[in-house]
Write an enzyme that holds these catalytic residues in place. Structure first.
Site, PDB file in Angstrom:
ATOM      1  N   CYS A 256       3.277   1.869  12.071  1.00 35.02           N
ATOM      2  CA  CYS A 256       4.335   2.510  11.278  1.00 35.02           C
ATOM      3  C   CYS A 256       5.050   3.588  12.063  1.00 35.02           C
ATOM      4  O   CYS A 256       6.118   4.033  11.689  1.00 35.02           O
ATOM      5  CB  CYS A 256       3.751   3.086  10.006  1.00 35.02           C
ATOM      6  SG  CYS A 256       2.999   1.805   9.004  1.00 35.02           S
TER       7      CYS A 256
ATOM      8  N   SER B 262      -3.718  -3.215   0.318  1.00 38.85           N
ATOM      9  CA  SER B 262      -2.617  -4.170   0.405  1.00 38.85           C
ATOM     10  C   SER B 262      -3.090  -5.544   0.822  1.00 38.85           C
ATOM     11  O   SER B 262      -4.199  -5.711   1.341  1.00 38.85           O
ATOM     12  CB  SER B 262      -1.551  -3.679   1.385  1.00 38.85           C
ATOM     13  OG  SER B 262      -1.961  -3.924   2.702  1.00 38.85           O
TER      14      SER B 262
ATOM     15  N   ALA C 174       0.813  -1.209   0.000  1.00 38.31           N
ATOM     16  CA  ALA C 174       0.000   0.000   0.000  1.00 38.31           C
ATOM     17  C   ALA C 174       0.849   1.263   0.000  1.00 38.31           C
ATOM     18  O   ALA C 174       0.487   2.270  -0.608  1.00 38.31           O
ATOM     19  CB  ALA C 174      -0.928  -0.002   1.209  1.00 38.31           C
TER      20      ALA C 174
END
Lengths: 376, 390
Positions: B314, B187, B59
């Site tokens: 992340c 994704s 993604a």
């Protein structure tokens, strides 16, 4: 029908031992969410161990190895970084590069207003080193030299030491597309003046979808894919964990087996080359087949006839998998840009690339030779 | 990853290992067929045409390709992009990159419930606007933006609409036709498929959308993304899409029931707040602030046994409070005391029971030790205290 696969420069079969190493990361190391804390730590450790292992094999520091989605991404990243982050205003390349390099430097020349020069090719398929030095000497701007290590279609090996020395002498940034040699050739990057190389897992019995970019520690570049802190802020995106593990494992195996496998494949190549010459009048070879050439690739030219024109098709009918050029451009029915660049007689020949792996056998080659006899 | 996905992938590692771009032998065709089939599976999940699916490495790459690819392709039309402050880092960092190379980016603020204000969006459009980039479902708080309304505004003004739907695809019905989406990133591994593979949907009709390739090379993926295709990854992604298609409806019900129970029980704690709009929300997500408790302390208390996070994975390496929660108007303290719960296909009722107890116990225990909690219970107005700077 038993199939014979001699298209190993396009891709190789994944080694079952590599798959074994990947399996835990495709299964229980993921599925158990109750262990995410240790999961995170374990996966990080696994990635860093993979990085260390790759670095050691290439003679690099772990900090110089970045995992990417493959060779194409790595080449794109290196070339864009050389222009955008390192200030290169002039790119010197060759007309026989892989399209990941060629199309990227053309793009840069068009959109970023960098000057693009191509080094002259010799009939052997090697670059003209004297002309390369001329281009470097005549360059007044910061220059990127991007030349592939082994050509994917004809197997020619770049004189890495000579080009590296020239790049050092003229203070150039040096990128070499080493997709065909990482896993097939020894490297010692610490002893080499070079800024970028790239590798792709599936070219040496590792997984697809994973590659590396080596970035020499003396330079600083910005990420090409933005959006997260992965790969020490250099390459965003959730890490392809099982791919990274597989890449390192495949490279370890390839390195352990290098002496044996390279000698074996060199033997197959020489055997096939001499059998082709003996049995098929008019056969020639593209590239420096008996000289500086990678043992995995043999590119033969058959004189163009009604029969040879159908050769690729007929080989496939017989279960023999070879290629007329590179897989990446094999959709187009035009002659390969590499053959065009080195062979002025390219309109009158049918080039066939045979590329070997450690699984290839002399028996398979004999069967291919027999099929060729039937069809020519 | 779902074991059924792995099973689908396995033949394409060792046995059917061909390069999908090898056009003159059977190994290549077998790989190409597998990729084509997966492309259909993925397209079907979002009601797209298979030709509109560009496979990528994930993604993040899809986000980069959509934003930078549109920026380059539509440079003659304009250089202005509208996005919002709660987007994923892949979108925000790509936008920052675009600003550096001469683009203009408007970052819309979100309302306290996490949704954007449609009037503000429309007012931000100029004659230089080429793209609106608003995510489908937020990765930290789960709120679902008014996608149809956004696309209508985009259409009205002749602007393209891109959505990062990584969290939504496979969890809720996403229909690019009905939703009027022009480009969409998603994704594999967020829907129980493999890591290392994702897709960008690029509309081919009404209007025909194009992006400038960000990876040049062999011209794979209709010239928009070069590089040897990750065949096993793509096969796994396709299988994951098919499973989501079959199981999404019942799974969404199961997850939202468990999520609601978790939320209801945890909200029995004093001074607990759900972050973000709860009417427009992904079925598997909740984000709760427990005032007077440090999120990291909470995590330390039980994260050997429960998988959840105090922010997005992340950015979880940093101790910065979540920028998404801050965008909702939460102060650093409250943002720090928040937990994101993401339920999944393998979450069970027993795990929910365990989580309710563990979180409740830990919050109570941490509050017992907290001087701030003590002051709060004594009726001291903490906001009125002037803390000494140090």
């Amino acid at each position: 029908m038993a199939r014979i696969y001699l298209d190993n420069a396009a891709t190789t079969s994944l080694d079952p031992e590599v798959l074994d190493a990947m399996m835990p990361f495709l299964t229980e190391k993921f599925g158990n969410p109750s262990s995410i804390y240790s999961y995170g730590r374990e996966t990080k450790l696994a990635i860093e161990n993979a990085r260390k292992s790759v670095a050691k094999i290439l003679g690099a520091n772990p900090g110089e190895i970045f995992f990417t989605s493959g060779g194409t991404e790595s080449s794109n990243t290196a070339i864009h970084a050389a222009v955008n982050d390192l200030g290169c205003k002039h790119i010197i390349s060759s007309p026989v590069e892989h399209h990941a390099t060629l199309h990227t430097v053309e793009h840069m020349a068009h959109f970023s207003k960098v000057k693009l020069s191509f080094v002259n090719m010799l009939p052997t398929g090697h670059i003209d080193l004297a002309h390369l030095e001329e281009l470097m000497a005549g360059s007044n701007e910061k220059t990127l030299v991007t030349l592939m290590h082994a050509n994917n279609e004809i197997g020619n090996l770049l004189d890495m030491d000579a080009v590296s020395a020239l790049c050092k002498k003229y203070d150039c940034i040096f990128h070499s597309d080493t997709v065909q040699t990482v896993g097939h050739y020894p490297f010692n990057l610490k002893e080499t003046y070079i800024h970028f190389i790239n590798g792709s897992g599936h070219k040496f019995h590792g997984p697809k979808g994973v590659g590396i970019l080596y970035v020499n520690e003396s330079i600083n570049i910005k990420p090409y894919i933005n959006g997260g802190a992965q790969e020490r802020n250099m390459r965003a995106g959730t890490e392809n964990l099982y791919g990274i593990i597989g890449f390192a494992k495949a490279l370890e195996i390839a390195t352990q087996r290098y002496a044996e496998d390279s000698a074996y494949m060199q033997g197959l190549k020489e055997y096939m080359a001499s059998a082709l010459v003996q049995n098929f009048p008019g056969v020639t070879f593209n590239g420096d087949t008996n000289g500086k050439s990678l043992y995995t690739v043999l590119n033969a030219s058959f004189p163009l006839t009604e029969k040879s024109d159908m050769l690729l098709f007929n080989l496939d009918m017989a279960g023999i998998c070879v290629s007329g050029g590179s897989a990446c451009t094999s959709g187009a029915n035009s002659t390969s840009h590499v053959i065009k660049a080195i062979n002025s007689n390219h309109e009158n020949i049918v080039p066939i690339r045979f590329s070997f792996s450690r699984h290839s056998t002399k028996d398979e080659i004999d069967m291919v030779l027999n099929t060729l006899k039937t069809n020519l | 990853m779902d074991p059924r996905v792995l099973e689908a992938m396995l033949p394409y590692f060792v046995e059917k290992f061909g390069n999908a771009a090898s056009r003159n032998h059977s190994f290549g065709w077998v790989a190409e067929e597998a990729v084509d089939y997966a492309r259909e599976q993925v397209a079907k999940l979002i009601n797209a045409d298979p030709k509109e699916i560009i496979f990528t490495s994930g993604a993040t790459e899809s986000d980069n390709l959509a934003l930078k690819g549109v920026y380059e392709m539509y440079a003659s039309k304009g250089n202005h992009i509208i996005t919002c402050t709660t987007e994923h880092k892949a979108v925000l960092d790509s936008c920052k990159h675009i600003e550096k190379i001469g683009g203009q980016v408007t970052y819309l603020q979100v309302q306290p419930d996490g949704l954007i204000d449609l009037k503000e969006l429309e007012a931000a459009i100029t004659d230089k606007t080429i793209l609106i980039s608003i995510m489908y479902g937020n990765n930290e708080i789960g709120v679902i933006q008014p996608i149809k309304e956004i696309s209508q505004i985009a259409r009205k003004h002749g602007v393209l609409f891109f959505t990062d739907a990584t969290q939504a695809v496979g969890k809720v019905p996403v229909d690019v036709m009905a939703d009027g989406i022009d480009l969409m990133a998603f994704s594999g591994h967020k829907m129980y498929g493999p890591k290392g593979v994702g897709a960008l949907y690029v509309r081919r009709k009404n209007p025909r959308v194009k992006v400038t390739s960000q990876m040049d090379g062999g011209g794979h993926e209709r010239g928009m993304r070069s590089g040897t295709l990750n065949v096993p990854g793509i096969v796994g992604f396709g299988k994951a899409a098919e499973l989501c298609m079959q199981e999404m409806e019942s799974e969404a019900k199961r997850l939202s029931t468990m999520r609601d129970r978790l939320e209801t029980e945890l909200m029995k704690l004093e001074e607990a707040y759900v972050n973000g709009n709860t009417d427009h929300r992904l079925p598997h997500t909740t984000n709760i602030s427990f005032k007077y408790v440090e999120g990291e302390g909470l995590m330390m208390g039980f994260n050997k046994n429960i998988a959840l996070s105090s922010g997005s994975a992340c950015t979880s390496a940093s101790l910065e409070p979540s920028y998404v929660l801050k965008a909702l108007g939460l102060g650093d303290d409250l943002a720090h005391s928040s937990l994101r719960f993401g339920l999944g296909r393998f979450t069970t009722d027993e795990q929910i029971d365990f989580t309710i107890k563990a979180v409740t116990d830990t919050v109570l225990k941490l509050r017992e030790m907290s001087p701030l909690w003590e002051m709060f219970k004594e009726g001291v107005d903490i906001n009125a205290i002037e803390w000494a700077h140090h």
